[in-house]
Structure formats: C-alpha cells, structure tokens
Scaffold this motif. Sequence first.
Motif, PDB file in Angstrom:
ATOM      1  N   UNK A  21       0.840  -1.200   0.000  1.00 18.02           N
ATOM      2  CA  UNK A  21       0.000   0.000   0.000  1.00 18.02           C
ATOM      3  C   UNK A  21       0.869   1.241   0.000  1.00 18.02           C
ATOM      4  N   UNK A  22       0.408   2.247  -0.732  1.00 17.99           N
ATOM      5  CA  UNK A  22       1.078   3.543  -0.782  1.00 17.99           C
ATOM      6  C   UNK A  22       0.109   4.575  -0.223  1.00 17.99           C
ATOM      7  N   UNK A  23       0.475   5.203   0.908  1.00 17.33           N
ATOM      8  CA  UNK A  23      -0.399   6.187   1.536  1.00 17.33           C
ATOM      9  C   UNK A  23      -0.220   7.548   0.868  1.00 17.33           C
ATOM     10  N   UNK A  24      -1.073   8.470   1.263  1.00 22.61           N
ATOM     11  CA  UNK A  24      -1.024   9.826   0.692  1.00 22.61           C
ATOM     12  C   UNK A  24       0.293  10.540   1.002  1.00 22.61           C
ATOM     13  N   UNK A  25       0.871  10.231   2.145  1.00 24.55           N
ATOM     14  CA  UNK A  25       2.134  10.887   2.503  1.00 24.55           C
ATOM     15  C   UNK A  25       3.341  10.126   1.930  1.00 24.55           C
ATOM     16  N   UNK A  26       3.094   9.227   0.957  1.00 21.71           N
ATOM     17  CA  UNK A  26       4.098   8.462   0.226  1.00 21.71           C
ATOM     18  C   UNK A  26       4.870   7.467   1.090  1.00 21.71           C
ATOM     19  N   UNK A  27       4.273   7.030   2.184  1.00 22.97           N
ATOM     20  CA  UNK A  27       4.869   5.952   2.969  1.00 22.97           C
ATOM     21  C   UNK A  27       4.318   4.628   2.457  1.00 22.97           C
ATOM     22  N   UNK A  28       5.138   3.595   2.554  1.00 22.68           N
ATOM     23  CA  UNK A  28       4.773   2.270   2.052  1.00 22.68           C
ATOM     24  C   UNK A  28       4.439   1.345   3.205  1.00 22.68           C
ATOM     25  N   UNK A  29       3.481   0.446   2.962  1.00 23.00           N
ATOM     26  CA  UNK A  29       3.134  -0.585   3.932  1.00 23.00           C
ATOM     27  C   UNK A  29       3.035  -1.905   3.203  1.00 23.00           C
ATOM     28  N   UNK A  30       3.695  -2.905   3.722  1.00 21.38           N
ATOM     29  CA  UNK A  30       3.613  -4.252   3.185  1.00 21.38           C
ATOM     30  C   UNK A  30       2.742  -5.044   4.139  1.00 21.38           C
ATOM     31  N   UNK A  31       1.511  -5.347   3.712  1.00 15.34           N
ATOM     32  CA  UNK A  31       0.524  -5.914   4.631  1.00 15.34           C
ATOM     33  C   UNK A  31       0.090  -4.811   5.581  1.00 15.34           C
TER      34      UNK A  31
END
Length: 95
Positions: free
Chosen positions: A66-76
């Motif tokens: 996932x790519x959030x609005x603040x450009x941070x990434x989340x895997x799961x």
Amino acid sequence: MAGGRSRGDELEVNHEINVTPFIDVILVLLIIFMVAAPLSTVDVPVDLPGSNAPASERPDEPVWLSLQRDLTLSLGNAPVDRAGLAAALETATKG
C-alpha cells in the motif's frame, strides 16, 4: 384581436419531456451496431507458439503493498521504508 385570442388567453406551458425522438435515435443506433458488429470481427487464423514454462502456483495469501497519501509504504500492515522494500518483498514472497 389578431389571431382570435383575447389578452387573458395564454398558452399552457408543457413541462413533460417528449422521449419519442430519443427512443427513435437509440433504436437506430442499436440497429447500426447490430449490423456492424458481425462485420467488424476478423477471422484470421493465428498460429501461437506453445509454452514450455511450468505453470506457477498461486500463493496461499496475497501480498498487499500500500502507498499512503504521505508516500509511505506498507507491506501488509507493517510499514516499510523504501530502502528495505526489495528485501521485504523477497521475504514476503519467499523468493
């Protein structure tokens, strides 16, 4: 009076939409597409090459990145930094 009307007579305003022309246009377009669709198909025989690659198995669980609005990434549900993204994907997909 001209036209045989008195000053108190006014034409009533008709607020209904006449859909007959719309239906006529839709039916004409339907007929055009019904005639043109079979003509647009092209029956060209295509000789596709065979595949020798083994079929890959579907994973039991999908991997969500996932790519959030603040450009941070989340895997799961775990946040991942950009530098460690490749290693985290390799670990999550098991190669």
